[in-house]
Design an enzyme around this catalytic site. Structure first.
Site, PDB file in Angstrom:
ATOM      1  CG  HIS A 115     -36.480   4.618  29.809  1.00 17.39           C
ATOM      2  ND1 HIS A 115     -35.276   4.090  30.497  1.00 17.39           N
ATOM      3  CD2 HIS A 115     -37.370   3.678  30.227  1.00 17.39           C
ATOM      4  CE1 HIS A 115     -35.551   3.038  31.014  1.00 17.39           C
ATOM      5  NE2 HIS A 115     -36.583   2.641  31.165  1.00 17.39           N
ATOM      6  CG  ASP A 116     -40.711   4.957  26.074  1.00 15.65           C
ATOM      7  OD1 ASP A 116     -40.549   4.302  26.788  1.00 15.65           O
ATOM      8  OD2 ASP A 116     -41.984   5.677  25.910  1.00 15.65           O
TER       9      ASP A 116
ATOM     10  CG  ASP B  35     -32.741   6.334  29.324  1.00 15.98           C
ATOM     11  OD1 ASP B  35     -33.649   7.049  30.439  1.00 15.98           O
ATOM     12  OD2 ASP B  35     -32.628   5.223  29.366  1.00 15.98           O
TER      13      ASP B  35
ATOM     14  CB  SER C 173     -37.224  -0.655  31.374  1.00 16.10           C
ATOM     15  OG  SER C 173     -37.585   0.473  32.252  1.00 16.10           O
TER      16      SER C 173
ATOM     17  NE  ARG D 135     -47.144   4.896  31.093  1.00  4.80           N
ATOM     18  CZ  ARG D 135     -46.236   3.890  31.074  1.00  4.80           C
ATOM     19  NH1 ARG D 135     -45.830   3.641  32.078  1.00  4.80           N
ATOM     20  NH2 ARG D 135     -46.088   3.241  29.991  1.00  4.80           N
TER      21      ARG D 135
END
Length: 337
Positions: free
Chosen positions: A315-316, A285, A143, A204
């Site tokens: 993405h994680d 992603d 990232s 978040r």
């Protein structure tokens, strides 16, 4: 960040680092105060870096997203670091075989300005100097950390032997920038209202919706709310709130704004990257899309491997499927000799 626990060995400057390198073939977790270049002190006077393993072995820098710290393998209290599934004894990045280096990112704690990834790369170069690293380093970046790695190898090719790029592209996608901009606006509004931490928790949660996938949410939660109250919390919403609260315990609102904007200042020219590269990402992603990974791999000047993995984690993926990523990273590092 709580550093109240004293590490087993602490080296605080370049001179002591040189002594450690000369006198020991292996060191436990060691911390370094890295002075920030004078023209970048709007992002702090110093950052914290760490070294773990054999200081005379190949240096491998491990960098993650904006919420990652300088402890990829283990923390000073011995608990697992943020990427312990990839970095640690018997893992793809093994401190018994290489010298693992981590670094906190520099940021404007007020949230007024954002470092470019080129400026962050200059601070990484200062960290390598502080640790006494003279040979080209391997960088394993995920990232934001991969963006910084690309910026360093473009600006100072002699410092980087090879580069692992996980879930990052040469420039931010406009949809991803838009999502982050909304998050920054929420946090800025919260700061103006005196509720910056609560706004950060919300932001978040918004970000987590881009880090993960709808398929994962479908498997884990039921949709809808059970109560008549308009602000009732759904199961998925409770999860996002919990992740937001955990994030806010380690990240200030101003720091978040600064580092989030730094992502959107990122720009590199892949044709200027001549080092061997390994590009890894997830087909699901929603921040760094698969076509961006393919484009990056095609444009990098140096020899490049590309792996786009099917994953429900978006993405994680690099955090949730560390062993799978490690199975690709390990041979790439071993090829460095």
């Amino acid at each position: 960040m709580d550093l109240s626990v004293t590490p087993r060995l602490e080296v605080r400057n370049a001179e002591d680092a040189a002594i450690a390198r000369a006198s020991s073939l292996s060191t436990p977790l060691t911390l370094f105060d890295v002075p920030v270049p004078r023209d970048l002190t709007q992002f702090g006077q110093q950052v914290l870096a760490s070294g773990l393993g054999n200081p005379l072995a190949r240096p491998v820098v491990v960098l993650g997203g904006i919420s990652a710290d300088c402890f990829p393998a283990e923390k000073p209290d011995g608990s697992p670091g943020w990427w312990s599934g990839l970095v640690g004894e018997g893992r793809a990045v093994d401190p018994g075989e290489v010298y693992v280096i981590g670094m906190d990112f520099a940021a404007d704690e007020s949230g007024a300005t954002a470092p470019s990834t080129v400026e962050q790369a200059r601070i990484l170069a200062a960290a390598l100097d502080c640790l006494g690293i003279r040979q080209p380093a391997i960088i394993v970046g995920a990232s934001y950390g991969a963006m910084v790695g690309m910026a360093l190898v473009q600006a100072d090719p002699a410092r980087v032997d090879r580069l692992v790029i996980v879930s990052a592209s040469a420039a931010p996608h406009p949809a991803s920038t838009a999502a982050r901009e909304l998050q920054r606006r929420v946090v800025a509004l919260g700061l103006e209202a005196g509720r910056g931490e609560e706004a950060l928790v919300i932001a978040r949660g918004m970000a987590m919706l881009t880090y993960r996938t709808a398929s994962e949410f479908d498997q884990r939660f039921e949709g809808g709310i059970a109560q008549a109250g308009a602000l009732s919390c759904s199961p998925a919403g409770a999860y996002l709130r919990a992740r937001g609260e955990a994030f806010a315990s380690a990240m200030s609102p101003g720091r978040f704004i600064s580092l989030s904007a730094s992502i959107d200042r990122h720009r590199v020219h892949p044709e200027r990257i001549a080092a061997p590269c390994l590009v890894i990402g997830a087909d699901s992603d929603q921040l760094v899309f698969a076509h961006e990974l393919r484009q990056l791999a095609a444009q990098i000047a140096g020899p490049t491997q590309l792996h786009v993995l099917d994953s429900i984690y978006g993405h994680d993926m690099f955090l949730k499927e560390s062993a799978r990523v490690g199975g690709i990273v390990g041979p790439f590092l071993a090829a460095a000799g």
